[in-house]
Design an enzyme around this catalytic site. Structure first.
Site, mmCIF file in Angstrom:
data_model
loop_
_atom_site.group_PDB
_atom_site.id
_atom_site.type_symbol
_atom_site.label_atom_id
_atom_site.label_comp_id
_atom_site.label_asym_id
_atom_site.label_seq_id
_atom_site.Cartn_x
_atom_site.Cartn_y
_atom_site.Cartn_z
ATOM 1 C CG ASN B 250 -0.335 -0.014 2.504
ATOM 2 O OD1 ASN B 250 0.533 -0.840 2.766
ATOM 3 N ND2 ASN B 250 -0.728 0.895 3.383
ATOM 4 C CG HIS B 251 3.603 2.715 2.682
ATOM 5 N ND1 HIS B 251 3.918 3.951 3.193
ATOM 6 C CD2 HIS B 251 2.816 2.128 3.601
ATOM 7 C CE1 HIS B 251 3.356 4.103 4.373
ATOM 8 N NE2 HIS B 251 2.676 3.004 4.655
ATOM 9 C CG HIS B 476 -0.836 -4.058 5.694
ATOM 10 N ND1 HIS B 476 -0.455 -2.829 5.190
ATOM 11 C CD2 HIS B 476 -2.166 -3.944 5.896
ATOM 12 C CE1 HIS B 476 -1.501 -2.043 5.094
ATOM 13 N NE2 HIS B 476 -2.557 -2.687 5.514
ATOM 14 C CG ASP B 653 6.793 22.815 -4.159
ATOM 15 O OD1 ASP B 653 7.742 22.210 -3.619
ATOM 16 O OD2 ASP B 653 6.933 23.704 -5.013
ATOM 17 C CG ASN B 695 13.724 34.241 3.320
ATOM 18 O OD1 ASN B 695 12.496 34.201 3.273
ATOM 19 N ND2 ASN B 695 14.498 33.399 2.668
ATOM 20 C CG ASP B 697 11.707 34.979 0.004
ATOM 21 O OD1 ASP B 697 12.530 34.158 -0.433
ATOM 22 O OD2 ASP B 697 10.719 34.635 0.688
ATOM 23 C CD GLU B 704 13.184 28.657 7.180
ATOM 24 O OE1 GLU B 704 14.371 28.995 7.223
ATOM 25 O OE2 GLU B 704 12.279 29.368 6.707
#
Lengths: 160, 750
Positions: B250-251, B476, B653, B695, B697, B704
């Site tokens: 399953n992974h 499992h 992302d 930072n 930006d 982080e």
């Protein structure tokens, strides 16, 4: 009022016993393997001997031993044990005295062979595995001796 | 199997092992003293055993709760996909992860995965691979990874492409035989624990024609060498395709990987080509076989079975359409209705987290949809049969040309074609990869994990009988001894990642199976230091780890817990009884833990048997951040759902830069809050975003941000500052002495 308070205490004791029992109830059907009973009783704060343990088990076992203990039989007997404060804990100084008895020469420590002899041949003897475990925890690896005073306080401090 | 070895309760037995005189030779005081010490020591060991069991329960219930969380999140995404209009911005954020079966010819894929342009620089000191791979290559690869080298992305991609080509011609079910008196080795979950795989190879030998292997899934996630494990397994698969067999776990699922660390590992190790590698792995996962059968008698698969498991159906499914086993392939016809009722009935049962093995048999009640097998499907299964035969006869060298000639294209036929998915097929696959055995008869949905079933001994009997099998081997579930029998020894769980929860938590094991088909089990434990630990030390270490994790949960649920406590304290004395404490804990956390047994580890001070709950929370010694956000629900919510957050981050992302913009961050929150059905004001989110942007930006660094959620335990810190030895380095965290959550003005984390 006193009865209320006693009922409250009993109910709390019941819950404690139930929790401990549940940890070993793998099938979730309120039974545990008879071989785990010793662990359960001890984890609830009792210090029975092996003989006393065996007596307890005989009392709560089924007529035809199935290898399993049911909670219905365990609960009342265990409650009684706790309420009567049977199998009380061993105070640290008594334990220390016991070690001192074995330490005939009053050296302040016991040799591993010495201790092994007592533990595996006397009283209710340890199995080889139990002996090895105790030695690995107790023995100073360099000197092959057990400073029992440290041992006792190390293990009792750990407990709550 | 009981945790403690049977203690001989009769002294007669002792004389067998220790032939000696009886206590007549010792004085009575000595005997009494010995008895006392024995009594005390046995009590001590029993308490340790109890602690070990409780610790185990903590880890397991949290692990499964995490999985359940993941599945809930995934279901939420599926729901989004199916119910939101295409224009919705939330849907757009996540749509790309569902773009599974893009219509792309093989040639296009091969161009995309083209590794030929990737140059291996002169200074590269890692292993070099030549294709076709030889046994020497594979062995060298193992050696290289053992010495902590990394394989260059060019070779990675090349190896993966070759693996992909091979997997495509393998059947859904590997058929293995122990002819020529070969013994087969079966390994369970490895979860990125390279040291365990190396240990197995060391004890058992590398895969070869004399040493065939079956690897039963879950090669990746959690451990930090998932990539290396995959590369090794694939390399040996290529060299010995008839002697190395892989089952999907399953992974082996890119959505699961987002949460459990594999995605992060790949992107960290391969910054330039990581994304491509992950995409290729998606395809490889879907082509992994689903099961293996040895001598037509022993069935090996990752999770388990259910009351509907049918190997004949499984043999015919289009396994590669299940890119993630959590989601059925897109349905176009009326069978969409069936899928809906499937999911709905699961959601209803999904309410409680408690590990309930209920007696009520709840069937999803799905009427079997009409199965419309496309002609291409029948053709491809015939082709598969043919190829298997040819492979067997010809050995491992099938030429590239053969592959192309005999194989239908990987892509899902023409775009115009409406392939009807079969809800039944999907259920077969999910059940195989996610189910767990239970001790009582029946078959119920696995609400703890959120996928698959719990199946009972009667189901085992039925399914084994139906297919004339004698044993089911699965993995499992982590087992303390590395393995466990159940269902009258008809089911064997094998787990090969030792120290899975924590150093010293469990052993790993593997199976050797000869022509007599009697499983022989070999156990091991990686890491030399664990062998030197005493029972007390190993229990202590694992326990500290579990308690730390548990305390984090407590922190995450702080306001819910306080409310629950207050319900037991109507007069607002600030105190509650320990009994009420235990009840409240379970009602909020729902982890099914024995709270009264754990109390002594979690609660230090009581006043007359009562607990001051406000000061108790402070005592838990979790560092609290020093911003205004500190005591808000927002922070707690954030913390409570940080795993979900991270998963969503990684999905959003898309360029895998590790950075997301404020806008994306806001979108993440909106997604999360609609999933959790909570209300968070836009303003609060903006403030939060700005305070995380250290930072300044305009973008937030995912890593982080996630670092902030490793809360420091103050008491651990103090202890570690004074006694350095014997504390697990992971617990030391001395490099972050003043770690705080979301610092406002001052910059951040070291």
């Amino acid at each position: 009022m006193a009865e209320d308070r006693e009922n409250a205490i009993i109910s709390e004791v019941h819950k404690k016993i139930s929790d401990a029992f549940d940890v070993f109830d793998h099938e979730r059907n309120k039974t545990v393997d008879v071989r785990e009973i010793g662990t359960i009783i001890r984890s609830l704060g009792c210090f029975p001997t092996e003989g006393e343990l065996q007596e307890f088990i005989t009392e709560i076992e089924e007529e035809e031993a199935t290898g399993y203990i049911r909670f219905e039989r365990f609960l009342p007997t265990m409650t009684k044990l706790l309420m009567e404060r049977k199998f009380r804990p061993i105070p640290e100084d008594l334990l220390l005295q016991a070690f001192e008895v074995l330490d005939q020469e009053k050296k302040g420590h016991l040799g591993t062979e010495e201790l092994t002899k007592y533990m595996t041949q006397d009283g209710e003897p340890f199995t080889q595995e139990e002996m090895e475990e105790m030695l690995s925890a107790a023995a100073d690896p360099d000197k092959n001796v057990i400073f029992y005073k440290d041992f006792v306080s190390m293990l009792t401090v750990d407990d709550k | 199997m009981p945790g403690i070895v049977v203690r001989a309760q009769f002294s007669e037995l002792q004389s067998v092992f220790f032939p000696c005189q009886h206590s007549a030779s010792f004085s009575v005081p000595a005997m009494r003293a010995a008895l006392l010490i024995q009594r005390w020591y046995r009590q001590y060991v029993a308490r340790l055993e109890m602690r070990r069991r409780c610790t185990w329960n903590i880890f397991q219930s949290m692990e499964y709760a995490g999985e359940q969380n993941q599945i809930k999140l995934y279901k939420f995404f599926s729901y989004l996909m199916d119910h939101f209009t295409p224009a919705s911005s939330e849907r757009n954020l996540i749509a790309h992860i569902f773009r599974e079966n893009e219509v792309c010819r093989d040639a296009e894929w091969e161009r995309y995965f083209n590794y030929k342009n990737i140059e291996v620089p002169e200074f590269y000191s890692g292993p070099h691979l030549n294709f076709p791979l030889t046994a020497t290559n594979a062995t060298e690869l193992v050696e290289a990874f053992r010495t902590k080298q990394q394989l260059h992305s060019r070779y990675v991609l090349q190896l993966l492409v070759e693996t992909w080509k091979l997997l495509r011609i393998l059947p859904n079910i590997n058929h293995v035989s122990t002819c020529h008196s070969k013994e087969i080795t079966i390994c369970g979950d490895l979860h990125g624990h390279l040291e365990d795989l190396l240990l197995v190879f060391y004890k058992n030998g590398l895969p070869s024609m004399e040493t065939p292997y079956v690897f039963n899934g879950d090669f990746v996630d959690r451990g930090k060498n998932s990539m290396e494990i995959l590369l090794i397994l694939f390399a040996f698969l290529l060299v010995y395709p008839n002697d190395v067999h892989l089952n999907r776990g399953n992974h082996e699922d890119h959505i699961v990987n987002l949460r459990y660390g594999f995605t992060k590992e790949v992107l960290g190790k391969y910054r330039v080509h990581g994304k491509k590698i992950l995409k290729l792995l998606q395809k490889i996962y879907s082509w992994l076989p689903l099961a293996s059968v040895i001598d037509q008698k022993v069935l090996i698969l990752h999770g388990g079975i259910s009351d509907t498991t049918d190997l004949d159906i499984i043999a015919k499914v289009d396994r590669h359409r299940y890119v993630s086993t959590l989601r059925p392939p897109k349905q176009r016809k009326s069978s969409a209705k069936n899928k809906q009722s499937d999911q709905d009935s699961w959601d209803e049962d999904n309410m409680t987290r408690r590990r309930v093995r209920s007696m009520t048999y709840s069937s999803p009640g799905v009427s079997r949809p009409e199965v419309q097998r496309h002609s291409l499907q029948t053709l491809s299964s015939q082709v598969e049969e043919e190829l298997r035969e040819r492979r067997r006869r010809a050995g491992f060298s099938l030429s590239h040309g053969d592959l192309h000639n005999s194989l239908s294209s990987d892509s899902d036929s023409d775009p115009g074609e409406n392939l009807e998915t079969d809800a039944e097929d999907w259920k077969q696959v999910v059940d195989m990869l996610w189910s767990d055995p239970m001790p009582i008869d029946g078959c119920v949905p696995n609400e703890v994990r959120g996928g698959g079933c719990y199946w009972g001994p009667d189901i085992t009997r039925e399914v084994l009988e139906k297919h004339n099998l004698q044993l089911l081997i699965r993995s499992h579930e982590c087992k303390q001894e590395g393995y466990e029998f159940c269902h009258n020894r008809k089911v064997l769980t094998i787990f090969s990642a030792s120290n899975y929860y924590e150093v010293g938590s469990n052993r790993g094991a593997y199976i050797r199976l000869g022509p007599d088909l009697v499983p022989h089990l070999i156990q091991y434990q990686a890491s030399r230091s664990t062998r030197d630990l005493t029972l007390r030390q190993s229990v202590g270490r694992t326990e500290r780890s579990a308690l730390r994790a548990l305390r984090e949960q407590l922190f995450a649920h702080k306001s819910d817990l306080i409310s629950a406590f207050q319900e037991f304290d109507p007069e607002q004395t600030g105190l509650i009884s320990l009994n009420h404490w235990a009840t409240a804990m379970e009602s909020v956390l729902q982890l099914g833990l024995p709270w009264r047994m754990l109390r002594s580890q979690l609660v230090n001070h009581t006043q007359d048997g009562k607990l001051n709950y406000q000061s108790w929370f402070k005592e838990l010694a979790i560092m609290e951040p020093n911003t205004q956000l500190a005591h808000t629900n927002l922070l707690e919510t954030l913390y409570k759902h940080h795993s979900n957050l991270e998963t969503i981050f990684r999905i959003i992302d898309t360029d895998n830069s590790g950075l997301i913009s404020f806008e994306e961050f806001r979108q993440t929150w909106r997604l999360l809050s609609s999933h959790l059905q909570i209300d968070i004001s836009d303003e609060a989110i903006s403030d939060l975003a700005q305070s995380i942007d250290f930072n300044k930006d305009g973008s937030i660094d995912i890593n982080e941000f996630m670092e902030a959620f490793r809360l420091v335990d103050r008491t651990q810190q103090e202890r570690s500052n004074s006694t350095l030895s014997g504390v697990h380095p992971h617990l030391l965290q001395s490099e972050h002495p003043t770690k705080t959550l979301l610092v406002s003005a001052s910059p951040h984390f070291v």
